[in-house]
Design an enzyme around this catalytic site. Structure first.
Site, mmCIF file in Angstrom:
data_model
loop_
_atom_site.group_PDB
_atom_site.id
_atom_site.type_symbol
_atom_site.label_atom_id
_atom_site.label_comp_id
_atom_site.label_asym_id
_atom_site.label_seq_id
_atom_site.Cartn_x
_atom_site.Cartn_y
_atom_site.Cartn_z
ATOM 1 C CB SER A 119 -0.885 0.000 1.246
ATOM 2 O OG SER A 119 -1.485 1.256 1.427
ATOM 3 C CE1 TYR A 144 -6.393 4.563 -2.312
ATOM 4 C CE2 TYR A 144 -4.904 4.030 -0.519
ATOM 5 C CZ TYR A 144 -6.099 3.828 -1.200
ATOM 6 O OH TYR A 144 -6.995 2.897 -0.755
ATOM 7 C CB THR A 170 -6.508 2.181 -5.420
ATOM 8 O OG1 THR A 170 -5.634 1.109 -5.090
ATOM 9 C CG2 THR A 170 -7.844 1.983 -4.731
ATOM 10 C CE LYS A 248 -7.151 -3.342 -4.088
ATOM 11 N NZ LYS A 248 -7.805 -2.359 -3.238
ATOM 12 C CG HIS A 272 -11.214 0.057 -1.018
ATOM 13 N ND1 HIS A 272 -10.440 0.814 -1.847
ATOM 14 C CD2 HIS A 272 -10.617 0.147 0.196
ATOM 15 C CE1 HIS A 272 -9.449 1.357 -1.165
ATOM 16 N NE2 HIS A 272 -9.533 0.964 0.087
HETATM 17 C C1 FMN Z 1 -7.670 -2.237 6.743
HETATM 18 C C2 FMN Z 1 -7.701 -2.130 5.255
HETATM 19 C C3 FMN Z 1 -6.847 -1.245 4.617
HETATM 20 C C4 FMN Z 1 -6.857 -1.166 3.233
HETATM 21 N N1 FMN Z 1 -5.964 -0.346 2.622
HETATM 22 C C5 FMN Z 1 -5.927 -0.293 1.278
HETATM 23 C C6 FMN Z 1 -4.959 0.487 0.627
HETATM 24 O O1 FMN Z 1 -4.129 1.126 1.251
HETATM 25 N N2 FMN Z 1 -4.985 0.520 -0.731
HETATM 26 C C7 FMN Z 1 -5.905 -0.185 -1.464
HETATM 27 O O2 FMN Z 1 -5.897 -0.114 -2.695
HETATM 28 N N3 FMN Z 1 -6.810 -0.975 -0.862
HETATM 29 C C8 FMN Z 1 -6.834 -1.044 0.481
HETATM 30 N N4 FMN Z 1 -7.732 -1.861 1.089
HETATM 31 C C9 FMN Z 1 -8.605 -2.727 0.267
HETATM 32 C C10 FMN Z 1 -7.920 -4.082 0.003
HETATM 33 O O3 FMN Z 1 -6.871 -3.927 -0.907
HETATM 34 C C11 FMN Z 1 -8.864 -5.129 -0.572
HETATM 35 O O4 FMN Z 1 -9.518 -4.583 -1.675
HETATM 36 C C12 FMN Z 1 -9.888 -5.651 0.424
HETATM 37 O O5 FMN Z 1 -9.364 -5.693 1.724
HETATM 38 C C13 FMN Z 1 -10.327 -7.055 0.016
HETATM 39 O O6 FMN Z 1 -11.320 -7.511 0.837
HETATM 40 P P1 FMN Z 1 -11.098 -8.529 2.070
HETATM 41 O O7 FMN Z 1 -10.521 -7.707 3.175
HETATM 42 O O8 FMN Z 1 -12.492 -8.973 2.359
HETATM 43 O O9 FMN Z 1 -10.187 -9.639 1.630
HETATM 44 C C14 FMN Z 1 -7.762 -1.941 2.479
HETATM 45 C C15 FMN Z 1 -8.613 -2.825 3.128
HETATM 46 C C16 FMN Z 1 -8.597 -2.925 4.498
HETATM 47 C C17 FMN Z 1 -9.500 -3.916 5.162
HETATM 48 C C1 LIG Z 2 -9.099 8.198 -0.364
HETATM 49 C C2 LIG Z 2 -9.095 6.813 0.194
HETATM 50 C C3 LIG Z 2 -8.269 6.627 1.392
HETATM 51 C C4 LIG Z 2 -8.327 5.233 1.918
HETATM 52 C C5 LIG Z 2 -7.027 4.848 2.439
HETATM 53 C C6 LIG Z 2 -6.791 3.542 3.109
HETATM 54 C C7 LIG Z 2 -7.654 2.464 2.696
HETATM 55 O O1 LIG Z 2 -7.584 2.052 1.582
HETATM 56 C C8 LIG Z 2 -8.649 1.937 3.572
HETATM 57 O O2 LIG Z 2 -8.649 2.247 4.772
HETATM 58 O O3 LIG Z 2 -9.520 1.207 3.080
#
Ligand code: FMN
Ligand SMILES: CCCCCCC(=O)C(=O)O
Length: 382
Positions: A119, A144, A170, A248, A272
């Protein structure tokens, strides 16, 4: 057997690990990791949709030897063979789950030959992740976009210079979805942690001041991150980056086609983890339309709600080249660092092999080509 292996052996499913992690993490941290947006309809749907899919087993096929390997062909990269179609999704702030944070995660990825997406919002500098990853670890960098274009350019340049193999843009977050628990908790990064890809003294390195009713992270994203994400921006990024760009957060056929036309080298079907638009469909529901639109012109991946080997089987049957796992990786990390993540991956791999053998298929190609998965309505008889 090491003490940590003995301890981990008691967790026989991802649900067991999740329960333990939820038990040990501080409330505002576990709420941040676990939450979805608003009413959490999409969060729930991501898992419940898998339960409505059924696997139609075949019999009398030799399943003694399995071939679970998957070869990824991303133009601009050399072909890469992975032992299982399971990767690690990008998630923010790993040092909140465990002191070793992203270093533990990339170690687990490297030692298991698992593709990992890091990330932008990691609590370890991307250069340190790359330097400490076991040799041969295959890492992609998730981007991001910041309002200040120089910051975005700098992230891309550093990711390329560090040796990341691709940029994952993303696109489902023009603003941060509303996570109610974070607002109630006034979520912010613990004082000892930083968003390590930014210099310590910059605004970008910390969540902004929070209080009950206001998420410091929500404030951070609305003040610093770009909300005008556009097709022109994707084209700019593809032009700017010397490594392949994947997108993504795609959930529709028309968007998938536009990604291809813009020059994207892969698509991740994602909502997400149910944290952005509530009432979006689950990703396994959206996957077939994207796969049909792409028609093999680039790899298609999916994440969201994947918790068992049969979930992976279903996603592969519906056309995914590989799946990515989000929260369960963080929970494994919280329970036992790098070993905890390896345990999560091991459970998924074992379960996937059970699913293959018991369904009567011995290769990934077989999973795709035998009408193996149907919606439960297939069996509805009036
Ligand atoms: C705590 C958390 C932080 C995340 N941070 C990011 C991130 O920094 N960038 C991003 O593209 N997706 C982020 N995501 C989305 C994940 O990449 C992913 O799409 C998602 O967690 C998949 O679902 P799952 O948790 O049910 O496996 C985040 C998800 C969670 C739960
Ligand atoms: C503009 C989107 C910020 C989200 C950053 C972190 C993340 O992906 C998450 O918490 O989910």
């Amino acid at each position: 057997m090491s003490e940590s292996s003995k301890m981990l052996a008691q967790y026989v499913s991802l649900t067991d690990i999740e329960r333990k992690a939820i038990d040990i993490l501080p409330k505002s941290v576990r709420d941040y990791y676990a939450s979805g947006a608003d009413e959490e309809l999409t969060l729930d749907r991501n898992t419940s949709a898998y339960r409505k899919l059924l696997i139609r087993p075949r019999v009398l096929h030799d399943v003694k030897q399995l071939d679970n390997t998957v070869r990824l062909n991303i133009p601009g990269n050399e072909d890469k063979l992975f032992p299982y179609p399971i990767g690690i999704a990008p998630t923010a702030f790993h040092c909140m789950a465990h002191p070793e944070g992203e270093l533990a995660t990339c170690r687990a990825a490297g030692e298991t030959n698992t593709l990992m997406i890091c990330s932008s919002l990691s609590t370890t500098r991307m250069e340190d992740v790359m330097k400490n990853a076991p040799s041969g670890t295959h890492l992609w960098y998730q981007l991001y976009v910041y309002k200040d274009k120089r910051i975005t350019e700098n992230l891309v340049k550093r990711a390329i210079a560090s040796g990341f193999k691709a940029i994952v843009f993303t696109v489902d977050a023009p603003m941060m979805g509303r996570r109610r628990a974070d607002e109630r908790n006034g979520f912010e990064l613990p004082a000892h942690l930083r968003m390590a890809n930014f210099d310590v003294e910059t605004l970008e390195s910390r969540t902004l001041e929070a209080k009950t009713g206001v998420s410091g992270f929500g404030k951070y994203s609305s003040e610093l991150m770009e909300s005008a994400l556009t097709w022109d921006m994707l084209k700019w990024l593809i032009d700017y980056s010397t490594i392949p760009v994947l997108v993504k957060g795609v959930m529709r056929a028309d968007d998938a086609i536009k990604c291809l036309e813009a020059g994207a080298k892969g698509i991740i079907v994602s909502n997400h983890g149910g944290r952005q638009l509530d009432s979006a469909p689950s990703t396994i529901e959206a996957l077939p339309e994207v796969v049909n639109a792409v028609r093999g012109r680039c790899p298609v991946f999916v994440d969201g709600g994947i918790r068992t080997g049969t979930d992976i089987f279903k996603a592969i049957a519906l056309g995914a080249d590989m799946v990515f796992i989000g929260r369960p990786i963080i929970y494994g990390l919280a329970v036992s660092g790098s070993e905890g993540i390896k345990h999560v991956l091991k459970l998924l791999r074992i379960e996937f092999e059970y699913a293959m053998r018991l369904a009567g298929v011995s290769t990934i190609k077989d999973i795709r080509s035998n009408n193996m998965v149907v919606h439960e309505n297939f069996y509805a008889k009036l």
